[in-house]
Design a protein around this motif. Structure first.
Motif, PDB file in Angstrom:
ATOM      1  N   GLU A 292      -5.251   4.935   1.544  1.00 12.70           N
ATOM      2  CA  GLU A 292      -4.330   3.904   1.078  1.00 12.70           C
ATOM      3  C   GLU A 292      -4.774   3.347  -0.267  1.00 12.70           C
ATOM      4  OE1 GLU A 292      -3.363   0.786   3.745  1.00 12.70           O
ATOM      5  OE2 GLU A 292      -2.710   2.140   5.359  1.00 12.70           O
ATOM      6  N   LYS A 293      -3.813   3.148  -1.149  1.00 19.35           N
ATOM      7  CA  LYS A 293      -4.023   2.486  -2.421  1.00 19.35           C
ATOM      8  C   LYS A 293      -3.068   1.304  -2.505  1.00 19.35           C
ATOM      9  CE  LYS A 293      -6.888   5.498  -4.453  1.00 19.35           C
ATOM     10  NZ  LYS A 293      -8.223   5.133  -4.982  1.00 19.35           N
ATOM     11  N   VAL A 294      -3.550   0.193  -3.072  1.00 17.46           N
ATOM     12  CA  VAL A 294      -2.687  -0.975  -3.263  1.00 17.46           C
ATOM     13  C   VAL A 294      -2.001  -0.837  -4.616  1.00 17.46           C
ATOM     14  CG1 VAL A 294      -2.547  -3.484  -3.390  1.00 17.46           C
ATOM     15  CG2 VAL A 294      -4.236  -2.398  -1.881  1.00 17.46           C
ATOM     16  N   ILE A 295      -0.668  -0.876  -4.600  1.00 20.90           N
ATOM     17  CA  ILE A 295       0.111  -0.692  -5.821  1.00 20.90           C
ATOM     18  C   ILE A 295       0.904  -1.963  -6.120  1.00 20.90           C
ATOM     19  CG2 ILE A 295       1.872   0.688  -6.971  1.00 20.90           C
ATOM     20  CD1 ILE A 295      -0.692   2.220  -6.333  1.00 20.90           C
TER      21      ILE A 295
ATOM     22  N   PRO B 217       0.818  -1.211   0.000  1.00 19.16           N
ATOM     23  CA  PRO B 217       0.000   0.000   0.000  1.00 19.16           C
ATOM     24  C   PRO B 217       0.853   1.262   0.000  1.00 19.16           C
ATOM     25  CG  PRO B 217       0.078  -0.936   2.206  1.00 19.16           C
ATOM     26  CD  PRO B 217       0.799  -1.900   1.306  1.00 19.16           C
ATOM     27  N   VAL B 218       0.323   2.329  -0.597  1.00 16.06           N
ATOM     28  CA  VAL B 218       0.947   3.656  -0.523  1.00 16.06           C
ATOM     29  C   VAL B 218      -0.128   4.654  -0.103  1.00 16.06           C
ATOM     30  CG1 VAL B 218       2.641   3.107  -2.296  1.00 16.06           C
ATOM     31  CG2 VAL B 218       0.491   4.208  -2.939  1.00 16.06           C
ATOM     32  N   LEU B 219       0.326   5.824   0.364  1.00 11.74           N
ATOM     33  CA  LEU B 219      -0.588   6.858   0.829  1.00 11.74           C
ATOM     34  C   LEU B 219      -0.813   7.909  -0.251  1.00 11.74           C
ATOM     35  CD1 LEU B 219       0.842   7.427   4.432  1.00 11.74           C
ATOM     36  CD2 LEU B 219      -1.229   6.148   3.810  1.00 11.74           C
ATOM     37  N   THR B 220      -2.071   8.327  -0.409  1.00 12.86           N
ATOM     38  CA  THR B 220      -2.386   9.427  -1.316  1.00 12.86           C
ATOM     39  C   THR B 220      -2.253  10.746  -0.568  1.00 12.86           C
ATOM     40  OG1 THR B 220      -4.739   9.351  -0.748  1.00 12.86           O
ATOM     41  CG2 THR B 220      -4.005   7.933  -2.538  1.00 12.86           C
ATOM     42  N   LYS B 221      -2.511  11.840  -1.265  1.00  6.81           N
ATOM     43  CA  LYS B 221      -2.402  13.164  -0.666  1.00  6.81           C
ATOM     44  C   LYS B 221      -3.338  13.320   0.522  1.00  6.81           C
ATOM     45  CE  LYS B 221      -2.674  18.088  -1.856  1.00  6.81           C
ATOM     46  NZ  LYS B 221      -2.925  19.074  -2.944  1.00  6.81           N
TER      47      LYS B 221
END
Length: 267
Positions: free
Chosen positions: A43-46, A35-39
């Motif tokens: 969380e988005k899974v990449i 997961p990464v963090l948006t602004k």
């Protein structure tokens, strides 16, 4: 990047992996998901595809990673798995060799096998109606047509045999996959058999009534009665005793006087 775009719970782990990659302590991994963090801190899974960069001497100088947002795909997969696992019907994923790749809890409960046991089995191990050759032929047919709906029987771990209605769909993904829903119709089949018996009995009674009303010898009519009772009421045998006034026993009862077996007058 690590501090701004990675959730805190995995930040240290990913930093450590990246450092070991650059120092050559671990082998590079071409594909990884995290997961990464948006602004707005969602969380988005990449899905990351990684390539190491090297100088002329072959030393690692860095790495390039390209990412694909698979958040929606993973959400759909989770929803799909939840639906499958909570379904009251059984479900399989099977390859073209009949090997089980996935089963849901409903089929485990129906068959009596654990999920791990089933994942070490093939469809031929539980098929109770078709031969191995017939099942293989059926698999090829579904591969050609794309889908099929049919009834068969499965053998459970305790050796019970259950009637199953199958809805099978074939996809060429990953070398060929069958997605199969299985509905237990054992109780329904039993009701259908009972209803068929009732219908046949009624037909037999109607036939018997017509036969008795028609002209004919008494001997023929009696045979028709006994044959009908044996056939439609699943009796082992049927016997008719004709009682005449002279056959009354000394006590005046209605039982004919017999001299053998269980038919002797009880009085």
């Amino acid at each position: 990047w690590f501090d701004n775009f990675l959730p805190e719970r995995i930040r240290g782990q990913i930093k450590g992996i990246s450092r070991k990659l650059l120092t050559g302590e671990i082998e590079p991994v071409e594909y990884v998901e995290n997961p990464v963090l948006t602004k707005d801190k969602q969380e988005k899974v990449i899905a990351w595809y990684n390539t190491l960069l090297r100088d002329k001497e072959g030393n690692i100088t860095g790495h390039i990673s390209s990412g694909e947002d698979i958040t929606q795909r993973r959400w759909l997969e989770e929803q799909y798995r939840t639906i499958i696992q909570t379904s009251i019907d059984g479900f399989w994923i099977m390859d073209t060799h009949g090997i089980f790749l996935d089963v849901n809890e409903a089929y485990c409960s129906l068959s009596g096998y654990s999920r791990q046991e089933l994942l070490n089995m093939r469809v031929y191990d539980i098929e109770a109606e078709e031969t191995t050759g017939e099942t293989a032929k059926h698999i090829r047919k579904v591969m050609e047509t794309g889908s099929d709906r049919f009834q068969t029987r499965n053998r459970c771990k305790d050796d019970r045999v259950v009637d199953i209605e199958i809805s099978a769909h074939y996809s060429e993904m990953a070398g060929g996959r069958f997605f199969i829903f299985l509905h237990d119709i054992t109780a329904r089949k039993k009701r259908e058999e009972e209803n068929q018996k009732i219908l046949l009995r009624q037909q037999g009674i109607n036939l018997l009534q017509r036969s008795l009303l028609a002209q004919g010898l008494l001997e023929d009519k009696l045979k028709t009665i006994t044959d009908t009772i044996v056939r439609f009421f699943e009796a082992d045998f049927c016997r008719i005793w004709l009682i005449r006034p002279g056959d009354m026993c000394g006590q005046g009862c209605i039982h004919a006087e017999m001299n053998e077996g269980p038919h002797i007058c009880r009085y």
